[in-house]
Write a protein that holds these residues in place. Structure first.
Motif, PDB file in Angstrom:
ATOM      1  N   ILE B 244       0.869  -1.179   0.000  1.00 14.89           N
ATOM      2  CA  ILE B 244       0.000   0.000   0.000  1.00 14.89           C
ATOM      3  C   ILE B 244       0.903   1.224   0.000  1.00 14.89           C
ATOM      4  CG2 ILE B 244      -1.990   1.120   1.056  1.00 14.89           C
ATOM      5  CD1 ILE B 244      -2.448  -1.417   2.687  1.00 14.89           C
ATOM      6  N   ASP B 245       0.652   2.110  -0.955  1.00 15.63           N
ATOM      7  CA  ASP B 245       1.472   3.297  -1.126  1.00 15.63           C
ATOM      8  C   ASP B 245       0.581   4.506  -0.881  1.00 15.63           C
ATOM      9  OD1 ASP B 245       3.429   5.119  -2.040  1.00 15.63           O
ATOM     10  OD2 ASP B 245       4.172   3.646  -3.479  1.00 15.63           O
ATOM     11  N   PHE B 246       0.832   5.222   0.220  1.00 14.06           N
ATOM     12  CA  PHE B 246       0.019   6.398   0.559  1.00 14.06           C
ATOM     13  C   PHE B 246       0.775   7.672   0.195  1.00 14.06           C
ATOM     14  CE2 PHE B 246      -1.234   3.213   3.739  1.00 14.06           C
ATOM     15  CZ  PHE B 246      -2.618   3.322   3.759  1.00 14.06           C
ATOM     16  N   GLN B 247       0.139   8.555  -0.548  1.00 16.62           N
ATOM     17  CA  GLN B 247       0.680   9.895  -0.734  1.00 16.62           C
ATOM     18  C   GLN B 247       0.462  10.669   0.565  1.00 16.62           C
ATOM     19  OE1 GLN B 247      -1.448  12.148  -3.624  1.00 16.62           O
ATOM     20  NE2 GLN B 247      -0.143  13.949  -3.461  1.00 16.62           N
ATOM     21  N   LEU B 248       1.490  11.367   1.025  1.00 19.31           N
ATOM     22  CA  LEU B 248       1.373  12.079   2.305  1.00 19.31           C
ATOM     23  C   LEU B 248       1.347  13.592   2.137  1.00 19.31           C
ATOM     24  CD1 LEU B 248       3.919  10.045   4.459  1.00 19.31           C
ATOM     25  CD2 LEU B 248       1.429   9.806   4.413  1.00 19.31           C
ATOM     26  N   GLY B 249       1.709  14.088   0.984  1.00 18.41           N
ATOM     27  CA  GLY B 249       1.750  15.539   0.786  1.00 18.41           C
ATOM     28  C   GLY B 249       3.119  16.108   1.111  1.00 18.41           C
ATOM     29  N   ARG B 250       3.241  17.414   0.948  1.00 16.13           N
ATOM     30  CA  ARG B 250       4.546  18.065   1.049  1.00 16.13           C
ATOM     31  C   ARG B 250       4.979  18.328   2.486  1.00 16.13           C
ATOM     32  NH1 ARG B 250       3.014  21.599  -3.949  1.00 16.13           N
ATOM     33  NH2 ARG B 250       1.617  19.831  -4.078  1.00 16.13           N
ATOM     34  N   ASP B 251       3.980  18.470   3.381  1.00 13.18           N
ATOM     35  CA  ASP B 251       4.311  18.933   4.725  1.00 13.18           C
ATOM     36  C   ASP B 251       4.442  17.792   5.730  1.00 13.18           C
ATOM     37  OD1 ASP B 251       4.093  21.519   3.685  1.00 13.18           O
ATOM     38  OD2 ASP B 251       1.915  21.493   3.984  1.00 13.18           O
ATOM     39  N   ALA B 252       4.353  16.553   5.264  1.00 15.20           N
ATOM     40  CA  ALA B 252       4.376  15.422   6.193  1.00 15.20           C
ATOM     41  C   ALA B 252       5.730  15.336   6.903  1.00 15.20           C
ATOM     42  CB  ALA B 252       4.114  14.131   5.425  1.00 15.20           C
ATOM     43  N   ASP B 253       5.678  14.891   8.155  1.00 15.84           N
ATOM     44  CA  ASP B 253       6.888  14.706   8.952  1.00 15.84           C
ATOM     45  C   ASP B 253       7.332  13.242   8.811  1.00 15.84           C
ATOM     46  OD1 ASP B 253       8.727  14.140  10.876  1.00 15.84           O
ATOM     47  OD2 ASP B 253       7.606  15.023  12.540  1.00 15.84           O
ATOM     48  N   PRO B 254       8.449  13.001   8.127  1.00 14.36           N
ATOM     49  CA  PRO B 254       8.817  11.606   7.824  1.00 14.36           C
ATOM     50  C   PRO B 254       9.015  10.752   9.068  1.00 14.36           C
ATOM     51  CG  PRO B 254      10.586  13.134   7.192  1.00 14.36           C
ATOM     52  CD  PRO B 254       9.400  13.970   7.556  1.00 14.36           C
ATOM     53  N   GLU B 255       9.582  11.337  10.126  1.00 13.83           N
ATOM     54  CA  GLU B 255       9.801  10.553  11.348  1.00 13.83           C
ATOM     55  C   GLU B 255       8.473  10.111  11.948  1.00 13.83           C
ATOM     56  OE1 GLU B 255      12.626   9.306  12.289  1.00 13.83           O
ATOM     57  OE2 GLU B 255      13.392  10.288  10.485  1.00 13.83           O
ATOM     58  N   ALA B 256       7.546  11.070  12.085  1.00 12.41           N
ATOM     59  CA  ALA B 256       6.240  10.750  12.683  1.00 12.41           C
ATOM     60  C   ALA B 256       5.483   9.741  11.823  1.00 12.41           C
ATOM     61  CB  ALA B 256       5.427  12.025  12.853  1.00 12.41           C
ATOM     62  N   GLU B 257       5.623   9.867  10.500  1.00 12.04           N
ATOM     63  CA  GLU B 257       4.861   8.997   9.594  1.00 12.04           C
ATOM     64  C   GLU B 257       5.365   7.561   9.623  1.00 12.04           C
ATOM     65  OE1 GLU B 257       2.136   9.640   8.294  1.00 12.04           O
ATOM     66  OE2 GLU B 257       2.026  11.828   8.312  1.00 12.04           O
ATOM     67  N   ARG B 258       6.613   7.382  10.066  1.00  9.29           N
ATOM     68  CA  ARG B 258       7.178   6.039  10.144  1.00  9.29           C
ATOM     69  C   ARG B 258       6.690   5.280  11.380  1.00  9.29           C
ATOM     70  NH1 ARG B 258      12.130   8.343   8.687  1.00  9.29           N
ATOM     71  NH2 ARG B 258      12.227   8.066   6.451  1.00  9.29           N
ATOM     72  N   GLU B 259       6.127   6.014  12.364  1.00  8.22           N
ATOM     73  CA  GLU B 259       5.675   5.386  13.613  1.00  8.22           C
ATOM     74  C   GLU B 259       4.663   4.290  13.302  1.00  8.22           C
ATOM     75  OE1 GLU B 259       6.622   5.929  16.734  1.00  8.22           O
ATOM     76  OE2 GLU B 259       8.125   7.375  16.048  1.00  8.22           O
ATOM     77  N   PRO B 260       4.908   3.071  13.806  1.00  7.25           N
ATOM     78  CA  PRO B 260       4.015   1.955  13.473  1.00  7.25           C
ATOM     79  C   PRO B 260       2.544   2.245  13.797  1.00  7.25           C
ATOM     80  CG  PRO B 260       5.991   1.133  14.546  1.00  7.25           C
ATOM     81  CD  PRO B 260       6.079   2.630  14.593  1.00  7.25           C
ATOM     82  N   GLU B 261       2.283   2.907  14.914  1.00  2.30           N
ATOM     83  CA  GLU B 261       0.880   3.154  15.276  1.00  2.30           C
ATOM     84  C   GLU B 261       0.200   4.046  14.248  1.00  2.30           C
ATOM     85  OE1 GLU B 261      -1.093   1.454  17.218  1.00  2.30           O
ATOM     86  OE2 GLU B 261       0.794   0.334  17.273  1.00  2.30           O
ATOM     87  N   ARG B 262       0.954   5.036  13.769  1.00  2.00           N
ATOM     88  CA  ARG B 262       0.425   5.955  12.774  1.00  2.00           C
ATOM     89  C   ARG B 262       0.148   5.202  11.461  1.00  2.00           C
ATOM     90  NH1 ARG B 262       1.797  12.031  13.057  1.00  2.00           N
ATOM     91  NH2 ARG B 262       1.133  12.802  11.018  1.00  2.00           N
ATOM     92  N   VAL B 263       1.082   4.355  11.085  1.00  2.00           N
ATOM     93  CA  VAL B 263       0.904   3.583   9.851  1.00  2.00           C
ATOM     94  C   VAL B 263      -0.300   2.648  10.001  1.00  2.00           C
ATOM     95  CG1 VAL B 263       1.974   1.943   8.270  1.00  2.00           C
ATOM     96  CG2 VAL B 263       3.376   3.709   9.349  1.00  2.00           C
ATOM     97  N   ARG B 264      -0.371   2.011  11.159  1.00  2.50           N
ATOM     98  CA  ARG B 264      -1.488   1.077  11.404  1.00  2.50           C
ATOM     99  C   ARG B 264      -2.834   1.789  11.284  1.00  2.50           C
ATOM    100  NH1 ARG B 264      -0.095  -3.855  13.237  1.00  2.50           N
ATOM    101  NH2 ARG B 264      -2.271  -4.235  13.711  1.00  2.50           N
ATOM    102  N   ALA B 265      -2.879   3.034  11.783  1.00  7.00           N
ATOM    103  CA  ALA B 265      -4.138   3.793  11.725  1.00  7.00           C
ATOM    104  C   ALA B 265      -4.517   4.093  10.270  1.00  7.00           C
ATOM    105  CB  ALA B 265      -3.993   5.089  12.519  1.00  7.00           C
ATOM    106  N   ARG B 266      -3.523   4.420   9.460  1.00  4.98           N
ATOM    107  CA  ARG B 266      -3.815   4.700   8.044  1.00  4.98           C
ATOM    108  C   ARG B 266      -4.328   3.442   7.334  1.00  4.98           C
ATOM    109  NH1 ARG B 266      -2.541   9.622   6.801  1.00  4.98           N
ATOM    110  NH2 ARG B 266      -0.685  10.687   7.605  1.00  4.98           N
ATOM    111  N   VAL B 267      -3.668   2.318   7.616  1.00  9.61           N
ATOM    112  CA  VAL B 267      -4.073   1.065   6.973  1.00  9.61           C
ATOM    113  C   VAL B 267      -5.469   0.651   7.448  1.00  9.61           C
ATOM    114  CG1 VAL B 267      -3.521  -1.383   6.708  1.00  9.61           C
ATOM    115  CG2 VAL B 267      -1.681   0.321   6.674  1.00  9.61           C
ATOM    116  N   ALA B 268      -5.719   0.826   8.759  1.00 12.22           N
ATOM    117  CA  ALA B 268      -7.028   0.446   9.304  1.00 12.22           C
ATOM    118  C   ALA B 268      -8.131   1.303   8.687  1.00 12.22           C
ATOM    119  CB  ALA B 268      -7.015   0.591  10.825  1.00 12.22           C
ATOM    120  N   ALA B 269      -7.844   2.580   8.468  1.00 10.65           N
ATOM    121  CA  ALA B 269      -8.843   3.458   7.857  1.00 10.65           C
ATOM    122  C   ALA B 269      -9.193   2.964   6.455  1.00 10.65           C
ATOM    123  CB  ALA B 269      -8.313   4.889   7.798  1.00 10.65           C
TER     124      ALA B 269
END
Lengths: 73, 530
Positions: B244-269
């Motif tokens: 799954i490849d999510f576009q995050l936009g220009r302002d995304a924080d790469p460190e925060a986006e790598r957090e497993p919980e954050r990724v899990r929330a995107r996938v669950a959505a």
């Protein structure tokens, strides 16, 4: 030159009014989308890349074949 | 299914640390492209030393979409069937806009090819099979844990400084193939500019392990309800793995986006509540579209990401790199065997730079469509997507990635005449077709071998030196290929009595109206830069 440059509409006022009417009540983004759809529909209808390129250059205010530059008023 | 554990390869121990060794061909980088080049050379009888700083396969699934042309190349190298057996075959792409399907497309509307439009497969499997085949060939000296720290080009090759756990040594190579990726050390050592367009949008790759019943198709969403304002791409891989490849936009924080919980929330959505899944690999990335000015620098040649970089939309990175190897290796082999002059290698630039530009152009355009900058770009993008749902005329504008097609080497200096222009002009990768051999079903490309070939329809050419002849017949005949469906003749555009000269990389070099030998031999010389 392949793009018609002589008036070709029997009732230009009516077309202009229809365009204004189509944009009525639309916000900026919706208006842009409407225009974009019109351009895409008409471009497909014309189907002649040379005519379209000429129209694009004319709209940009550039001489065909030269690099695009902003139009001056 | 448990997660796959990559093999570890023994670090190379130089016999004389601090000493000097020699090699005819050194390949720097043991990824997809370097390994393909090593195996291709081995199939042509050329030994090579392959240096890789790591001791294992690529981390994460990485390049997952293997195109038909890549599969045909792997077929020529003898490992195509493994891709078919393990990979997920797909031909259809589906595009969604917001909560509805906008349209779908079939990338292989015709049957009669050994390989499908695409096979999805984790890159590490491809690498593992290439390594096994390289080892079995006995011609590839695979040296793991071998880091190139310096490159000094010379007129007759290059000196490579190599570091290992057991100490450094120098490897004097007559030829160097730099296949060491986007951060190529060889490119940096030669101080070569690598310029192009930078894209600001960040993307998140999540490889998710789950039981799901999505079909084997490429699904692309623009602005879906579960990830508003951005795009999402879904691909099926073997082993119940989903990309799954999510576009995050220009302002995304790469460190925060790598957090497993954050990724899990995107996938669950995306998947909805109650769907169980594991994260297998996560990567946040931006990308550029750029290339070297030239790929050949004397005796140092650049392939794959070391030479050119594209966005991932269109599967043009790995496939482009494999085609670089396909293009270069037969040329290097016949130069080393004394059958062609060194200047033949200039055609690698003449053929693969336009191909790289084509890949960069397609991938840049797709990126512009997927990540519109400014209100006008956004308006056109959304206008296209809104129109596409009901009007077929708008669908060709929808660009979620123009998927990798083999480059047609139209302006190649190696191309000879096209005496009977119909289908497949010189410079085209020869299309595959079903044939019968001794009454048994087989495939046209399987008959080609590794050398130059003359493919003649309803004709019996005289024997010509350095040229194998294959006859295509409309009816069964001993020793000939029976074109029982007529597809081979149709796809090649060959009328009875005509023939095509095919290069060792299965590209058509010239087509002739008759089998008179003089023009054929002239084209054969031209294709070798003689």
């Amino acid at each position: 030159m392949k793009l018609r440059r002589d008036p070709n509409l029997s009732d230009p006022d009516a077309l202009y009014a229809a365009l204004m009417e189509a944009h009525r009540g639309l916000d900026e983004a919706a208006s842009r989308r409407l225009d974009a759809k019109l351009v895409l529909l008409l471009a497909n209808h014309i189907g002649d890349e040379a005519v379209l390129k000429e129209a694009l250059d004319l709209a940009r205010g550039t001489v065909p074949g030269q690099d695009a530059a902003p139009a001056t008023d | 299914m448990s997660a796959w554990v990559p093999p570890r390869y023994a670090h190379h121990v130089p016999p004389r640390p601090g000493g000097v060794e020699q090699a005819r061909v050194a390949i720097v980088g043991g990824g997809l492209v370097g390994l393909t080049a090593a195996l291709d050379l081995a199939r042509r009888g050329i030994a090579s030393v392959l240096l890789d700083e790591d001791d294992t396969l690529s981390t994460g699934s990485r390049a997952i979409c293997f195109s038909q042309r890549t599969l045909e190349i792997m077929g020529r190298l003898g490992i195509g069937q493994r891709f078919l057996d393990k990979g997920i075959t797909w031909n259809r792409g589906r595009v969604f806009f917001r909560d509805r399907e906008a349209y779908s497309f079939d990338l292989l509307p015709e049957s009669g090819h050994e390989y499908p439009a695409f096979v999805n497969l984790q890159q590490y499997y491809a690498e593992q099979w290439l390594i096994e085949a390289c080892e079995a060939s006995g011609l590839v000296d695979l040296r793991w844990g071998s880091r190139v720290t310096g490159v000094v080009p010379r007129a007759d090759g290059a000196a490579l400084e190599v570091e290992t756990r057991s100490g450094p040594y120098r490897l004097d190579a007559e030829w160097v193939l730099a296949c060491d990726g986007v951060h190529s050390k060889v490119r940096r050592a030669l101080d070569l500019p690598f310029t192009g367009q930078v894209f600001d949008d960040r993307f998140l790759i999540a490889d998710v392990r789950m039981q799901a019943d999505f079909p084997s198709e490429r699904w692309f969403w623009f602005d879906p309800p579960f990830h508003p304002g951005q795009s999402v791409l879904l691909h099926k891989q073997p082993d119940d793995l989903w990309r799954i490849d999510f576009q995050l936009g220009r302002d995304a924080d790469p460190e925060a986006e790598r957090e497993p919980e954050r990724v899990r929330a995107r996938v669950a959505a995306m998947l909805g509540e109650g769907v169980a899944f594991d994260l297998d690999w996560v990567s946040v990335y931006t990308f550029r579209c750029r290339r070297l000015e030239r790929f050949r620098h004397g005796r140092v040649l650049f392939l794959g990401d070391a030479a050119h970089q594209v966005s991932p939309f269109g599967a043009r990175g790995g496939n482009g790199g494999v085609q670089d190897a396909d293009n270069l290796c037969w040329k290097l082999a016949i130069v080393l065997q004394g059958e062609a002059p060194e200047r033949l290698l200039d055609s690698y630039d003449a053929e693969r730079i336009p191909a790289a530009d084509e890949n960069i152009r397609h991938s840049s355009r797709a990126t512009d469509f997927i990540t519109p900058k400014g209100s006008a770009c956004r308006a056109y993008r959304d206008a296209v997507l809104e129109l596409a749902r009901d009007l077929p005329l708008a669908r060709p504008f929808v660009n979620s990635g123009r998927l990798s097609q083999p480059a047609v080497l139209r302006d190649s200096p190696l191309n000879g005449p096209d005496e009977a222009p119909r289908a497949a002009p010189p410079g085209t990768a020869c299309p595959d077709a079903p044939i019968l051999r001794d009454g048994q079903p087989d495939w046209l490309l399987r008959q080609f071998g590794q050398g130059f070939l003359l493919l003649a329809r309803e004709a019996h050419p005289v024997k010509m030196e350095g040229l194998r002849t294959v006859e295509l017949r409309d009816s069964p005949r001993p020793g000939a290929l029976h074109d029982h469906s007529g597809l081979a003749a149709a796809r090649l555009g060959l009328a009875p009595g005509e023939c095509a000269l095919v290069r060792p990389d299965q590209h058509i070099a010239a087509r002739f109206a008759t089998t008179a030998p003089d023009p054929i031999l002239a084209a054969l010389r031209r294709a070798r830069s003689l």
